[in-house]
Design an enzyme around this catalytic site. Structure first.
Site, mmCIF file in Angstrom:
data_model
loop_
_atom_site.group_PDB
_atom_site.id
_atom_site.type_symbol
_atom_site.label_atom_id
_atom_site.label_comp_id
_atom_site.label_asym_id
_atom_site.label_seq_id
_atom_site.Cartn_x
_atom_site.Cartn_y
_atom_site.Cartn_z
ATOM 1 N N HIS A 275 -55.759 74.773 -35.667
ATOM 2 C CA HIS A 275 -55.908 75.717 -34.551
ATOM 3 C C HIS A 275 -57.368 75.791 -34.109
ATOM 4 O O HIS A 275 -57.663 75.751 -32.905
ATOM 5 C CB HIS A 275 -55.415 77.100 -34.985
ATOM 6 C CG HIS A 275 -55.717 78.189 -34.014
ATOM 7 N ND1 HIS A 275 -54.856 78.525 -32.997
ATOM 8 C CD2 HIS A 275 -56.790 79.015 -33.883
ATOM 9 C CE1 HIS A 275 -55.380 79.518 -32.288
ATOM 10 N NE2 HIS A 275 -56.555 79.828 -32.816
ATOM 11 N N GLU A 276 -58.296 75.897 -35.083
ATOM 12 C CA GLU A 276 -59.713 75.970 -34.735
ATOM 13 C C GLU A 276 -60.191 74.670 -34.079
ATOM 14 O O GLU A 276 -60.999 74.696 -33.140
ATOM 15 C CB GLU A 276 -60.549 76.260 -35.989
ATOM 16 C CG GLU A 276 -60.234 77.590 -36.660
ATOM 17 C CD GLU A 276 -60.398 78.771 -35.721
ATOM 18 O OE1 GLU A 276 -61.341 78.764 -34.910
ATOM 19 O OE2 GLU A 276 -59.577 79.706 -35.792
ATOM 20 N N ASP A 357 -53.060 76.625 -30.599
ATOM 21 C CA ASP A 357 -51.860 76.546 -31.443
ATOM 22 C C ASP A 357 -51.124 75.232 -31.222
ATOM 23 O O ASP A 357 -50.677 74.578 -32.168
ATOM 24 C CB ASP A 357 -50.918 77.716 -31.124
ATOM 25 C CG ASP A 357 -51.370 79.018 -31.762
ATOM 26 O OD1 ASP A 357 -52.243 78.975 -32.649
ATOM 27 O OD2 ASP A 357 -50.842 80.080 -31.372
#
Length: 411
Positions: A275-276, A357
């Site tokens: 996600h990051e 996401d």
């Protein structure tokens, strides 16, 4: 209607709507359909834990908000600011920038004193009550002192710089301040892990092994060069979990909370990092800085216009725009404008979170771990699983847990 009346109306509208949204947040969404969907992944106890944590200190939060509004209102709509500036100017023998610094100190100190009991109640008492905080009272005092010193110190430095620009560049300050905010944002992003993080946390490089290998492999897959991977000792202070990237170019660093590693499988930690990485792949940080610069430019023009119109009517105790006594009024204008603009920025933030996401799912191809991560993080952080939909639409910067799980299910 004159500008003073207009600003007063907007000020009371902001207060009323803020309290209404707090009430709606307290109520949440009790629809049977949503409840049924939540029970596919969570228990009744999980739902109730989120409700209890979300409602913690409800009346104290309202009192805190109201007192903050009242303090700002007193500084803006009464002669207090002007009299305080005159008093400080007399004591400093009209040394302008010393007067500015002292005015900022008094204003910031008044806000800090007002917020301190609530900070203790929310950050220490309730966090212990809900099993998150592991800090002793001395830990809390030290941490809060660091935060206040840093916040007030940086605030005064930036405030004096802004006043200098307003005073010296009367015709071009609306262009200079946005450029300055852009440069400071870039500098802060680089310096944060070097100067700020060590003040609050001990951290060390991640141990060699399976997890580090998986993280490196994921970064290689995403074609992102990472300088270091660090583990932060969050468990010393709380049970909250998190992870984030920081830095630019070859200076990118990954910070993992040790609570994340302790409470999740390696695949779930990798999913969080996916996600990051998604934020980096889509250049969200640079986009945010660019949008923030544009917003600052628009804000400068709008605040400058409103200030001059209000000053011309002479219904509020205002001197020049660079005068210390004008600072609370400028803060109020920024607060009111942000009140109307924040839903737009929050919707953009939710869009970015969805993109990140999706990127995590594309990179890891592991929706099972993605979903189990969302479930565990919601439980670990006692997230509100049934938030009020209007509150989500206007003020949530992230999609709800169920929205994120649904997207993964449909991947």
């Amino acid at each position: 209607m004159n500008f003073r009346s207009t600003i007063l109306t907007l000020y009371f509208l902001q207060i009323g709507f803020t309290l209404l949204m707090k009430y709606l947040s307290y109520q949440g969404d009790s629809s049977p359909e949503l409840h049924e969907r939540i029970l596919k992944y969570f228990s009744e106890a999980d739902i109730q834990n989120g409700i209890d944590y979300g409602r913690r200190g409800f009346f104290a939060s309202i009192l805190s908000q109201v007192l903050d509004f009242i303090l700002t209102g007193l500084f803006v709509f009464t002669p207090i600011s002007k009299r305080l500036e005159d008093y400080l100017a007399q004591k400093t023998k009209d040394r302008f920038y010393l007067t500015v610094v002292l005015f900022f100190l008094v204003f910031a100190f008044a806000k800090a004193i007002l917020s301190l009991p609530f900070s203790y109640y929310f950050g220490f008492v309730l966090e212990h009550q809900f099993g998150f905080s592991k800090m002793t009272f001395i830990d809390w005092v030290v941490r809060t002192s660091k935060t206040l010193t840093l916040t007030i110190g940086i605030g005064i430095l930036l405030g004096v710089l802004a006043v200098f620009v307003l005073k010296q560049f009367k015709k071009t300050w609306k262009l200079i301040l946005p450029i300055g905010s852009l440069l400071l944002s870039l500098l802060f992003t680089i310096l944060f892990p070097i100067l700020i993080t060590p003040l609050f946390y001990d951290y060390k490089p991640i141990e060699e092994g399976s997890l580090k290998n998986k993280i490196v492999a994921l970064c290689d897959l995403a074609k992102i060069k990472v300088d270091k991977v660090y583990v932060i000792n969050e468990s010393k202070y709380s049970g909250h979990t998190n992870a984030y990237f920081t830095g630019f170019g070859d200076n990118r660093k990954i910070f993992l909370y040790d609570t994340l590693i302790q409470n999740h499988t390696e695949e779930e930690v990798v999913s969080v990092l996916g996600h990051e990485i998604g934020h980096w792949s889509h250049n969200h940080q640079l986009k945010d800085i660019a949008l923030s610069t544009i917003e600052t430019a628009l804000l400068c023009f709008l605040v400058g216009f409103l200030f001059m119109k209000t000053k011309e009517e002479n219904n509020i105790h205002l001197k020049e725009i660079h005068s210390p006594s004008s600072i609370p009024f400028l803060f109020l204008l920024i607060s009111i404008i942000s009140f109307f603009s924040s839903p737009t920025w929050n919707s953009l933030s939710r869009l970015q979170e969805k993109e990140a996401d999706w990127e995590a799912l594309v990179l890891t191809k592991d929706k099972k771990s993605f979903i189990s991560t969302e479930i565990k993080m919601a439980r670990d952080n006692k997230s509100r699983l049934n938030p009020n939909p209007l509150n989500v639409f206007l003020y949530h910067s992230h999609p709800t847990t169920l929205e994120r799980i649904r997207m993964a299910e449909e991947f």
